[in-house]
Design an enzyme around this catalytic site. Structure first.
Site, PDB file in Angstrom:
ATOM      1  N   PRO A   2       0.776  -1.223   0.000  1.00 45.15           N
ATOM      2  CA  PRO A   2       0.000   0.000   0.000  1.00 45.15           C
ATOM      3  C   PRO A   2       0.810   1.277   0.000  1.00 45.15           C
ATOM      4  CG  PRO A   2      -0.399  -1.336   1.968  1.00 45.15           C
ATOM      5  CD  PRO A   2       0.824  -1.835   1.311  1.00 45.15           C
ATOM      6  N   GLU A   3       0.644   2.026  -1.023  1.00 43.28           N
ATOM      7  CA  GLU A   3       0.987   3.433  -0.961  1.00 43.28           C
ATOM      8  C   GLU A   3      -0.350   4.142  -0.847  1.00 43.28           C
ATOM      9  OE1 GLU A   3       3.762   5.689  -2.617  1.00 43.28           O
ATOM     10  OE2 GLU A   3       5.322   4.204  -2.920  1.00 43.28           O
ATOM     11  N   HIS A  91      -2.026 -15.725   7.562  1.00 43.09           N
ATOM     12  CA  HIS A  91      -1.825 -14.279   7.706  1.00 43.09           C
ATOM     13  C   HIS A  91      -3.117 -13.473   7.625  1.00 43.09           C
ATOM     14  CE1 HIS A  91       2.368 -15.164   7.672  1.00 43.09           C
ATOM     15  NE2 HIS A  91       2.393 -15.496   6.401  1.00 43.09           N
ATOM     16  N   ARG A 110       3.671  -9.421   6.902  1.00 46.47           N
ATOM     17  CA  ARG A 110       4.806  -8.874   7.657  1.00 46.47           C
ATOM     18  C   ARG A 110       4.409  -8.261   8.988  1.00 46.47           C
ATOM     19  NH1 ARG A 110       8.588  -5.617   3.531  1.00 46.47           N
ATOM     20  NH2 ARG A 110      10.033  -5.706   5.273  1.00 46.47           N
ATOM     21  N   ARG A 151      17.540  22.771   5.193  1.00 47.24           N
ATOM     22  CA  ARG A 151      17.659  21.310   5.299  1.00 47.24           C
ATOM     23  C   ARG A 151      18.734  20.781   4.365  1.00 47.24           C
ATOM     24  NH1 ARG A 151      13.012  17.688   7.276  1.00 47.24           N
ATOM     25  NH2 ARG A 151      11.586  19.182   8.245  1.00 47.24           N
TER      26      ARG A 151
END
Length: 270
Positions: A2-3, A91, A110, A151
């Site tokens: 997933p993004e 899972h 995971r 930065r």
DNA sequence: CGCTGACCCTGACGGC
DNA sequence: TGCCGTCAGGGTCAGC
């Protein structure tokens, strides 16, 4: 997987099946996610009616009268609607049973995702310091320019920092930088306002078109096979190290920034 | 405050 | 066939 586009696709897929429905049961087979699934989750949720399914960054919020179920899919998580009598696979860690034989099933090999409870009116610490949504008017080139002054870290790390802007994952960070002609390892503080205007626009564009493509797999989301066509065929740099740049034919290069692979064209990106 | 690297976990893949 | 190292879309956290 997933993004942000997939989280949004998931949200759109499950929302019509959840809103207005009562939660009949919660089965937690494996509570060891990124954070332990609360013991009382079932007690808190059963009987509650889901009023809305919202998204903040890559978190999904299932809102009820007493609070919200907060879900993150991590790296490998997915949420699918299945028949309540479908037997769970490996899972498949959590089931949320809706009131009419439909089950919202959470799968996450995971276990980097999370299932947490957020009481009504509470502001969860995980959500407290998030930057603006990339597709909102709160996010633009000025935000990037202002926040980046001074930065020294690479611009890719900078745009993936959730305190700057949420939802820009590794794939789309690479893609947006390529389209914008900006090298991922350039110091964030040394990029002009004009280039940040372009970058912000391209982040929006790339996420929007990915959501649109995710939407094409939406119709068979329920009972689908869980492997949407995705948009890998559209990626210009991610996963293409060593292959020719689509613009100039030079071999794409790969470096690691912040332990994440970064692919770019040394000719087109400066 | 900014930045870096370790860490959480399973599975897929390539080299030997 | 198996073993080992490396890598994978996420994010938090400790330490400097």
């Amino acid at each position: 997987m997933p993004e942000l586009p997939e989280v949004e696709t998931t949200r759109r897929g499950v929302e019509p099946h959840c809103v207005g429905r009562a939660i009949a049961g919660v089965v937690v087979r494996e509570p060891r996610l990124r954070w332990p699934v609360p013991n009382q989750l079932a007690t808190l949720l059963v009987g509650q009616i889901i009023e809305s399914v919202e998204r903040r960054a890559k978190y999904l919020l299932f809102r009820t009268q007493t609070g919200s179920l907060l879900v993150h899919l991590g790296m490998s998580g997915s949420l699918r609607l299945v028949d309540a009598d479908a037997s769970p696979a490996r899972h498949d860690h959590i089931d949320v049973l809706l009131d009419d034989e439909v089950c919202l099933r959470y799968h996450d090999p995971r276990r980097f995702g999370c299932f947490l409870w957020l009481g009504a009116g509470e502001n969860h610490p995980l959500l407290a310091h998030l930057g603006p949504e990339p597709l909102s008017s709160q996010f633009d080139g000025d935000v990037l320019y202002q926040r980046s002054r001074g930065r020294k870290s690479p611009v890719k790390n900078f745009i993936m920092d959730g305190k700057v802007v949420v939802g820009v994952g590794n794939i789309y960070a690479n893609e947006a930088l390529f389209i914008s002609g900006i090298r991922p390892d350039r110091a964030a503080g040394r990029i002009s306002a004009a280039r940040y205007q372009r970058l912000a626009k391209n982040i929006k564009q790339v996420l929007t078109s990915a959501i649109d493509q995710g939407g094409t797999t939406l119709r068979d989301f329920v009972g689908g096979d869980g492997s949407p066509g995705y948009f890998a065929q559209r990626l210009l740099v991610y996963g293409r190290a060593g292959q020719p740049c689509t613009c100039c034919d030079a071999a794409l290069r790969e470096v690691r920034l912040g332990q994440r692979s970064s692919v770019f064209c040394a000719t087109c990106q400066r």
